[in-house]
Scaffold this active site. Sequence first.
Site, short mmCIF file in Angstrom:
data_model
loop_
_atom_site.label_atom_id
_atom_site.label_comp_id
_atom_site.label_asym_id
_atom_site.label_seq_id
_atom_site.Cartn_x
_atom_site.Cartn_y
_atom_site.Cartn_z
N ALA A 182 36.07 38.20 40.16
CA ALA A 182 34.72 37.84 40.61
C ALA A 182 33.68 38.30 39.61
O ALA A 182 32.74 37.56 39.28
CB ALA A 182 34.45 38.45 41.99
N TYR A 183 33.83 39.52 39.11
CA TYR A 183 32.91 40.06 38.11
C TYR A 183 32.91 39.20 36.85
O TYR A 183 31.86 38.77 36.35
CB TYR A 183 33.29 41.49 37.79
CG TYR A 183 32.61 42.09 36.59
CD1 TYR A 183 31.27 42.45 36.64
CD2 TYR A 183 33.31 42.30 35.40
CE1 TYR A 183 30.63 43.00 35.53
CE2 TYR A 183 32.69 42.85 34.30
CZ TYR A 183 31.35 43.20 34.37
OH TYR A 183 30.72 43.74 33.28
N ALA A 184 34.10 38.90 36.33
CA ALA A 184 34.21 38.13 35.10
C ALA A 184 33.72 36.70 35.28
O ALA A 184 33.10 36.13 34.38
CB ALA A 184 35.66 38.14 34.61
N ALA A 215 31.34 35.70 37.30
CA ALA A 215 29.88 35.74 37.30
C ALA A 215 29.35 35.88 35.87
O ALA A 215 28.36 35.24 35.49
CB ALA A 215 29.38 36.90 38.16
N LYS A 216 30.02 36.69 35.07
CA LYS A 216 29.62 36.85 33.67
C LYS A 216 29.87 35.57 32.88
O LYS A 216 29.09 35.21 31.98
CB LYS A 216 30.36 38.02 33.03
CG LYS A 216 29.92 39.39 33.52
CD LYS A 216 28.47 39.66 33.21
CE LYS A 216 28.11 41.13 33.37
NZ LYS A 216 26.66 41.38 33.12
#
Length: 251
Positions: free
Chosen positions: A155-157, A159-160
């Site tokens: 999820a973090y990656a 979004a990035k």
Amino acid sequence: MTRISLITGASRGLGRNTALSIARQGGDVIFTYRSQEAEAQAVVAEIEALGRKAVALQLDAGDISTFEAFAGRVRVALREVWGRENFDHLVNNAGHGDYALIGETNEAQFDALVNVHFKGVYFLTQTLLPLIADGGRIVNLSTGLTRITYPGYAAYAAAKGAVEVLTRYLAKELGKRGIAVNTVAPGAIETDFGGGVVRDDPHLNKMFAEMTALGRVGLPDDIGPMIASLLSDANRWVTAQRIEVSGGQAL
């Protein structure tokens, strides 16, 4: 004329290092903090000790409803401290990590990551566009995890990854104003990000060091000066790029 940079999330970590690096190169800084006011004021004092000006403003980078009011406070600071109506550089740095495998990620975790790392970047940049000087710069922070994968950071990656696409569109649309827009993507760094896992877990630190060409994980001092240099006139012809600063990770 002194250049003014606005950096989100600069009371600690990479944001703090970037703010100090800009000050060492002769720039002034407006920066945000979410809740640690004492830490933020300590950074102000460090910048002032370098002979530069700094203002710390509170902001939750994931709460879009506060952005218009924040822009108003930026306008006040610009007028009162610098006698100006605009600033030169925006560095979208604020963020957090949250480890969860795809099958275990809940909606609240997902929304929090997207709100800070993508939606917040999109709408804060939009809100501040009238205050960014023509010929200015925007730097969006991404991550090496958009190029390589490590379970638990989907999820973090993702979004990035969205921010990396946004960077190219910003570069295209703002080019007519002479504004250069780039992404800086750090590799594994020893900070308190994600609970300080890379810094404090010897096994993980060693693993990332062994997969990095220069033989170690990164430090804040490897990133902040690079961002400051990207904002300099020497890099005026660089735009729409994803620049990985990882020491050669996972080649």
